[in-house]
Design an enzyme around this catalytic site. Structure first.
Site, PDB file in Angstrom:
ATOM      1  N   ASN B  81      -6.834  -7.405  -2.926  1.00 28.78           N
ATOM      2  CA  ASN B  81      -6.231  -7.296  -4.252  1.00 28.78           C
ATOM      3  C   ASN B  81      -7.131  -7.787  -5.381  1.00 28.78           C
ATOM      4  O   ASN B  81      -6.677  -8.009  -6.489  1.00 28.78           O
ATOM      5  CB  ASN B  81      -4.893  -8.046  -4.283  1.00 28.78           C
ATOM      6  CG  ASN B  81      -4.004  -7.641  -3.116  1.00 28.78           C
ATOM      7  OD1 ASN B  81      -3.772  -8.415  -2.203  1.00 28.78           O
ATOM      8  ND2 ASN B  81      -3.558  -6.392  -3.136  1.00 28.78           N
ATOM      9  N   ILE B  89      -7.754  -8.925 -10.815  1.00 27.12           N
ATOM     10  CA  ILE B  89      -6.767  -9.281  -9.798  1.00 27.12           C
ATOM     11  C   ILE B  89      -5.528  -8.402  -9.932  1.00 27.12           C
ATOM     12  O   ILE B  89      -5.020  -8.211 -11.044  1.00 27.12           O
ATOM     13  CB  ILE B  89      -6.337 -10.758  -9.938  1.00 27.12           C
ATOM     14  CG1 ILE B  89      -7.563 -11.673  -9.875  1.00 27.12           C
ATOM     15  CG2 ILE B  89      -5.331 -11.144  -8.856  1.00 27.12           C
ATOM     16  CD1 ILE B  89      -7.284 -13.080 -10.352  1.00 27.12           C
ATOM     17  N   CYS B  90      -5.048  -7.864  -8.810  1.00 27.47           N
ATOM     18  CA  CYS B  90      -3.805  -7.095  -8.853  1.00 27.47           C
ATOM     19  C   CYS B  90      -2.668  -7.992  -8.371  1.00 27.47           C
ATOM     20  O   CYS B  90      -2.515  -8.236  -7.184  1.00 27.47           O
ATOM     21  CB  CYS B  90      -3.914  -5.854  -7.967  1.00 27.47           C
ATOM     22  SG  CYS B  90      -2.402  -4.892  -7.978  1.00 27.47           S
ATOM     23  N   LEU B  91      -1.899  -8.501  -9.327  1.00 25.27           N
ATOM     24  CA  LEU B  91      -0.819  -9.423  -8.986  1.00 25.27           C
ATOM     25  C   LEU B  91       0.333  -9.156  -9.941  1.00 25.27           C
ATOM     26  O   LEU B  91       0.139  -9.155 -11.161  1.00 25.27           O
ATOM     27  CB  LEU B  91      -1.343 -10.870  -9.120  1.00 25.27           C
ATOM     28  CG  LEU B  91      -0.365 -12.006  -8.786  1.00 25.27           C
ATOM     29  CD1 LEU B  91       0.144 -11.882  -7.358  1.00 25.27           C
ATOM     30  CD2 LEU B  91      -1.055 -13.356  -8.969  1.00 25.27           C
ATOM     31  N   LYS B  95       1.324  -8.838 -14.486  1.00 21.44           N
ATOM     32  CA  LYS B  95       1.628  -7.565 -15.147  1.00 21.44           C
ATOM     33  C   LYS B  95       3.109  -7.501 -15.488  1.00 21.44           C
ATOM     34  O   LYS B  95       3.604  -8.254 -16.304  1.00 21.44           O
ATOM     35  CB  LYS B  95       1.177  -6.412 -14.249  1.00 21.44           C
ATOM     36  CG  LYS B  95      -0.351  -6.434 -14.125  1.00 21.44           C
ATOM     37  CD  LYS B  95      -0.893  -5.347 -13.236  1.00 21.44           C
ATOM     38  CE  LYS B  95      -2.423  -5.428 -13.255  1.00 21.44           C
ATOM     39  NZ  LYS B  95      -3.008  -5.653 -11.937  1.00 21.44           N
TER      40      LYS B  95
END
Ligand SMILES: [Zn+2]
Ligand SMILES: [Zn+2]
Ligand SMILES: [Zn+2]
Ligand SMILES: [Zn+2]
Ligand SMILES: [Zn+2]
Ligand SMILES: [Zn+2]
Ligand SMILES: [Zn+2]
Lengths: 590, 157
Positions: B81, B89-91, B95
């Site tokens: 991620n 960072i994909c969290l 978002k």
């Protein structure tokens, strides 16, 4: 001939003299009108007439909703759930939204497991945290200490100051309809934020936005309702499933298909319509068109369409570059050196080397598949524009002409309904006819019997419609411009009413046949093949429906292979083997 | 602007006080700009990141805390991620699941949790995600451990 009459009889049309069909309407024998006397009498019997329209309205399985109706229904549903579940109206609204505004689903879910439902939507029955005696509290967002009166909480009790609440809710509202499912800011909490909190804490502008989202949700999240797709229309339609007919007609007069929300397309099914619309907008088709009919300007690279026979191309302003269609070289380079202005040796030489062959072949192939499509598309599109025109004419008729006509002809307006009725019929028939061209395009080429049957029915319907349209448009003119009552007006009435009724029958016939997938083809096949051969279906382009640039389905489209074309010595154009003169410059083949 | 500055200042004071409380996170604010922060976080134990120290860069928007901060890894990390090149960072909480009740400190905690529990179904690093999705946990762990050694541990000698 016998079997053809059978077909008419089956649809309650008086058997008609074949001469009538081939003749122009104006020349029709007087006998024709008497054929319709029965029909016409029926028509003027007011009781009968209103009953007929009434019965068709009875079948209506949908309701058009104005904004006030929508609000009313939403309020009613909220009240009902609130009463049955003994919860607040705010909680009831949250529940309904969660279950897509289905009262029965809310009831079922609630009574089968109230705790689970409460948890899922964030309706707490008691606070998570409590501060019974505190006079000051720390806001969980700004971390400042505030007097108790500045602090608000959802049912959970998590304290936030009113400034932070306003920011939190306002941000969510401005992010979109997600604000309808807003929860407490505490990540571990999940308590729902209802409209009471919204109204307490945000600006009136944000309140208004929220209430619009709530209204929209009632239509958009509900499976039984949809917005009318007409641009600018604010009505919604509530549809009760069951009946087979999916066409609904909004109060704004736009008709659309409930299933796919495209413009009403009965008798053609949604799949065909979707395919057709996709095809019309498909870039691939567009590319084919450009490939077949245009080349990029060598200077500015915009596609330039070749619309005249001449090879001397001039790009559109501001470029205006002049070039040769064949070799795409500058026209100024042509002349003596290339063998005269109207020949291009450079092209000829290059072609012999095989340079142009591939591109040219592709251009030809694209052209052939394109021609078939263009044939149907032109007719589809011209019926579309014809319908738009008829709609405008109908409005003009209702708003201006009827009143004037009533005065000059000394006829009560109620006796002029036949004119409006005729125009309504024209508008509807143009719509049906338009879609039959999409149907025709997808009708498999190898199903000859069906294709012939279809083209027969379509041809009959189309010529009936042309006569009706002609009569309503042209023959009415003289009465509109007349100073006083005309003796011929009653004849006109009989004729127009008769044509309206006949045309209605033809189209009902066509619609029924297409909805049955042309399954009656076997019983009628023999009759049709006979008639179709004498009726030039392609020739319908004479009529209003085909009043485009004319049929593009030319017979002489040549498929270029190496030995079935010849190059004109004069201008180098590739002509079909069967041509004896050049199609481009008319020079004899040498 | 004023609200975000005030809130960040609260967090700053809290961090000073809490330093000893969470030994895995060391947050510090840029000397000249309260909207720029960095954090040093310890790789969680029993993960391939154990023993590594990872640096995060925070860029805080003026609408903070109504809008989330932007965070990225400055230290190279092999994780499904995290974008291998940019450190993005994909969290979800950074978002659409952001809540103004989160703090920079709690974001760091969430990132440590993400390091221990990768989400291979929303990968920013496809190689890493594919290893996990195909069930090659050993392959993933040895790659991640190698990069931890290379990038997140003090060089020996
Ligand atoms: Zn606050
Ligand atoms: Zn809460
Ligand atoms: Zn409408
Ligand atoms: Zn449809
Ligand atoms: Zn140009
Ligand atoms: Zn040329
Ligand atoms: Zn020629």
């Amino acid at each position: 001939m016998d079997s053809e009459e059978d077909m008419h009889d089956a649809n309650d049309i008086e058997s008609l003299d074949d001469d009538f069909y081939s003749g122009e309407t104006e020349d029709a024998p007087m006998g024709f009108y008497s054929d319709y006397d029965d029909d016409a009498d029926d028509y003027f019997d007011d009781a009968d007439y209103s009953e007929r329209t009434e019965s068709s309205r009875m079948e209506q399985n949908y309701t058009v909703l104005k904004e006030s109706d929508i609000r009313q229904r939403q309020e009613d549903d909220i009240s009902r759930v609130s009463a049955v579940l003994s919860i607040s109206r705010v909680a009831s609204s949250i529940l309904l939204r969660h279950y897509n505004w289905s009262v029965s689903k809310v009831n079922d879910a609630w009574f089968s497991n109230e705790d689970r439902v409460r948890k899922a939507v964030g309706l707490l029955d008691k606070p998570v945290v409590q501060f019974p005696n505190a006079s000051e509290l720390i806001c969980g967002i700004c971390f400042e200490t505030h007097p108790r009166s500045w602090i608000e909480s959802a049912a959970c009790g998590h304290p936030y100051c009113i400034t932070c609440w306003a920011g939190y809710i306002g941000t969510s509202i401005n992010d979109g309809p997600g604000c309808l499912t807003l929860r407490c800011p505490d990540p571990a909490c999940g308590a729902a934020i209802g409209q009471d909190m919204i109204n307490l804490l945000v600006s009136s502008e944000d309140k208004e936005k929220y209430s619009r989202y709530l209204l929209r949700s009632y239509i958009e999240d509900n499976k039984k309702t949809k917005w009318c797709p007409a641009p600018g229309c604010e009505y919604a339609v509530n549809f009760d499933a069951g009946s087979g007919n999916c066409d609904v007609s909004c109060l704004c007069s736009y008709s659309f298909c409930w299933n796919c929300t495209e413009e009403a397309h009965r008798p053609v099914d949604c799949v065909t319509v979707a395919k057709w619309i996709l095809k019309n907008s498909a870039e691939s088709e567009n590319m084919n068109w450009i490939l077949a009919n245009s080349k990029p300007c060598p200077k500015c690279k915009r596609p330039i369409e070749k619309n005249q026979g001449c090879m001397h191309m001039t790009c559109t302003p501001p470029c205006k570059f002049e070039f040769c269609w064949l070799c795409v070289g500058a026209w100024s380079d042509h002349g003596e050196r290339t063998g005269g202005f109207y020949a291009c040796n450079r092209y000829e030489a290059a072609k012999q080397e095989g340079v142009y062959d591939e591109a040219e072949k592709r251009r030809e192939m694209a052209k052939n598949s394109l021609e078939r499509y263009t044939h149907y598309y032109e007719r589809w599109a011209s019926n579309q524009s014809s319908r738009q025109k008829a709609l405008a004419d109908l409005q003009q008729m209702q708003n201006v002409h009827i009143e004037k006509l009533s005065d000059t002809q000394c006829q009560p307006e109620s006796q002029l309904k036949f004119i409006t009725e005729a125009w309504l019929q024209i508008v509807e028939c143009r719509r049906v006819l338009k879609w039959t061209y999409a149907y025709g395009y997808y009708l498999p080429e190898h199903e000859h019997a069906k294709k012939q049957f279809f083209e027969y029915l379509q041809g009959e319907a189309e010529s009936g419609l042309e006569r009706l349209h002609q009569c309503a448009e042209k023959e009415l003119q003289q009465f509109l411009t007349a100073d006083g009552p005309s003796k011929e007006f009653n004849d006109f009435r009989t004729k127009l009413a008769g044509l309206t009724s006949v045309t209605r029958n033809y189209f009902e016939n066509l619609v029924r046949a297409l909805e049955n997938g042309l399954s009656d083809v076997d019983s009628h096949g023999a009759a049709c093949s006979k008639t179709t051969s004498s009726k030039n279906v392609g020739g319908s382009s004479k009529g209003r429906g085909g009043r485009g640039k004319g049929a593009t389905l030319t017979s002489g489209s040549c498929r270029i292979t190496d030995d079935n074309y010849w190059s004109c010595e004069h201008c180098t154009y590739a002509n079909a083997k069967s041509d004896t003169t050049c199609q481009m410059c008319q020079q004899q083949r040498r | 602007m004023q609200a975000s500055r005030a809130r960040l200042f609260k967090e700053y004071k809290e961090v000073q006080r809490e330093k000893a409380v969470d030994p895995d996170i060391q947050l510090s604010c840029d000397d000249s700009n309260i909207f720029k922060w960095t954090a040093l976080i310890k790789g969680p134990s029993e993960t391939p990141f154990e023993g590594g120290v990872f640096q995060l860069a925070f860029s805080v928007p003026e609408q903070y805390p109504l809008q989330p901060p932007q965070v990225r890894f400055l230290t190279k990390i092999f994780h499904p991620n995290v974008h291998f090149k940019t450190g993005e960072i994909c969290l979800d909480i950074l978002k659409n699941a952001w809540s103004p009740a989160w703090t920079l400190q709690s974001v760091c905690r969430a990132i440590i949790a993400l390091m221990a529990h990768p989400e291979p179904d929303s990968p920013l690093n496809c190689d890493s995600g594919n290893l996990l999705r195909s069930g090659d946990v050993r392959g993933y762990q040895s790659m991640a451990r190698m990069y931890t050694k290379l990038a997140a541990m003090p060089k020996k000698g």
